[in-house]
Design an enzyme around this catalytic site. Structure first.
Site, PDB file in Angstrom:
ATOM      1  N   ASP A   8       0.869  -1.181   0.000  1.00 10.53           N
ATOM      2  CA  ASP A   8       0.000   0.000   0.000  1.00 10.53           C
ATOM      3  C   ASP A   8       0.909   1.235   0.000  1.00 10.53           C
ATOM      4  O   ASP A   8       2.130   1.123  -0.160  1.00 10.53           O
ATOM      5  CB  ASP A   8      -1.008  -0.042   1.167  1.00 10.53           C
ATOM      6  N   CYS A  66       2.921  -3.265   4.035  1.00  7.70           N
ATOM      7  CA  CYS A  66       2.072  -2.130   4.397  1.00  7.70           C
ATOM      8  C   CYS A  66       2.836  -1.336   5.456  1.00  7.70           C
ATOM      9  O   CYS A  66       4.066  -1.381   5.490  1.00  7.70           O
ATOM     10  CB  CYS A  66       0.685  -2.577   4.844  1.00  7.70           C
ATOM     11  N   THR A  68       2.788  -1.783   8.792  1.00 11.67           N
ATOM     12  CA  THR A  68       3.307  -2.695   9.820  1.00 11.67           C
ATOM     13  C   THR A  68       3.513  -4.125   9.323  1.00 11.67           C
ATOM     14  O   THR A  68       4.198  -4.900   9.988  1.00 11.67           O
ATOM     15  CB  THR A  68       2.297  -2.792  10.983  1.00 11.67           C
ATOM     16  N   HIS A  99       9.616 -24.049   9.343  1.00  9.00           N
ATOM     17  CA  HIS A  99       8.624 -24.729  10.183  1.00  9.00           C
ATOM     18  C   HIS A  99       7.185 -24.515   9.716  1.00  9.00           C
ATOM     19  O   HIS A  99       6.340 -25.378   9.941  1.00  9.00           O
ATOM     20  CB  HIS A  99       8.752 -24.247  11.644  1.00  9.00           C
ATOM     21  N   HIS A 134       6.554 -30.987  11.027  1.00  2.39           N
ATOM     22  CA  HIS A 134       5.954 -29.695  10.685  1.00  2.39           C
ATOM     23  C   HIS A 134       4.851 -29.859   9.638  1.00  2.39           C
ATOM     24  O   HIS A 134       3.892 -29.095   9.617  1.00  2.39           O
ATOM     25  CB  HIS A 134       7.036 -28.725  10.205  1.00  2.39           C
TER      26      HIS A 134
HETATM   27  C1  RB5 Z   1      -2.061   2.627   6.579  1.00  2.00           C
HETATM   28  O1  RB5 Z   1      -2.108   3.831   7.270  1.00  2.00           O
HETATM   29  C2  RB5 Z   1      -1.816   1.480   7.550  1.00  2.00           C
HETATM   30  O2  RB5 Z   1      -2.926   1.296   8.368  1.00  2.00           O
HETATM   31  C3  RB5 Z   1      -1.471   0.204   6.804  1.00  2.00           C
HETATM   32  O3  RB5 Z   1      -0.375   0.431   5.989  1.00  2.00           O
HETATM   33  C4  RB5 Z   1      -1.095  -1.017   7.625  1.00  2.00           C
HETATM   34  O4  RB5 Z   1      -0.103  -0.707   8.562  1.00  2.00           O
HETATM   35  C5  RB5 Z   1      -2.174  -1.808   8.177  1.00  2.00           C
HETATM   36  O5  RB5 Z   1      -1.957  -2.865   8.802  1.00  2.00           O
END
Ligand code: RB5
Length: 146
Positions: A8, A66, A68, A99, A134
């Site tokens: 994203d 993304c 995180t 695993h 596994h």
């Molecule tokens: C976008 O602001 C953020 O929410 C997205 O990139 C991501 O971290 C969601 O898990």
């Protein structure tokens, strides 16, 4: 091995670094976007694209980035046969292959820098599923899809 990748807006900058790295080591890359960091997009749209592309293809792996890595992994794991691992260190990346036979790697553009992301990708690509006990555990995971 083909790698299908998407991000994203929060993962776009890191995606360009990862794509350049993959190409430099001769990996065949399919880049499904997004293509800039200034337009806000919804990460599930990109996670779905990659999950659908690699479902049922054992010769393909996916990478999703993304902010995180968490939203991408939650979305991708809704799809049958997808084992997406959200990691921010090389040990977890490697173990997710050995695993858990992860077939999609997720990480966060707001969590890891370019150098670490490249190390994570290399650790993941160079590891192999160990099978054995596994494989039995993966069968138990699969029961959750029925
Ligand atoms: C976008 O602001 C953020 O929410 C997205 O990139 C991501 O971290 C969601 O898990």
């Amino acid at each position: 091995m083909k790698i299908v990748i998407a991000a994203d807006h929060a993962g776009y900058a890191l995606k360009t670094i990862v794509v350049d790295h993959l190409k430099s080591i001769g990996v065949d890359v399919i880049d499904l976007g997004t293509n800039d960091s200034s337009t806000s997009v919804d990460y599930p749209d990109y996670a779905k694209k990659v999950a659908r592309e690699i479902m049922g293809h054992t010769d393909m792996l996916g990478i999703l980035i993304c902010g995180t890595g968490v939203g991408m992994s939650i979305t991708a794991n809704k799809f049958r046969g997808i084992r997406a691992a959200s990691v921010s260190d090389t040990f977890s990346a490697r173990m997710s292959r050995m695993h858990n036979d992860s077939n999609i790697l997720c990480f966060g553009g707001r969590v890891v820098g370019g150098g670490l992301a490249i190390d994570i990708v290399d650790a993941w690509l160079n590891a192999e599923f160990e099978g054995g006990r596994h494989a039995n555990r993966l069968k138990k995971i699969k029961e959750g899809e029925e």
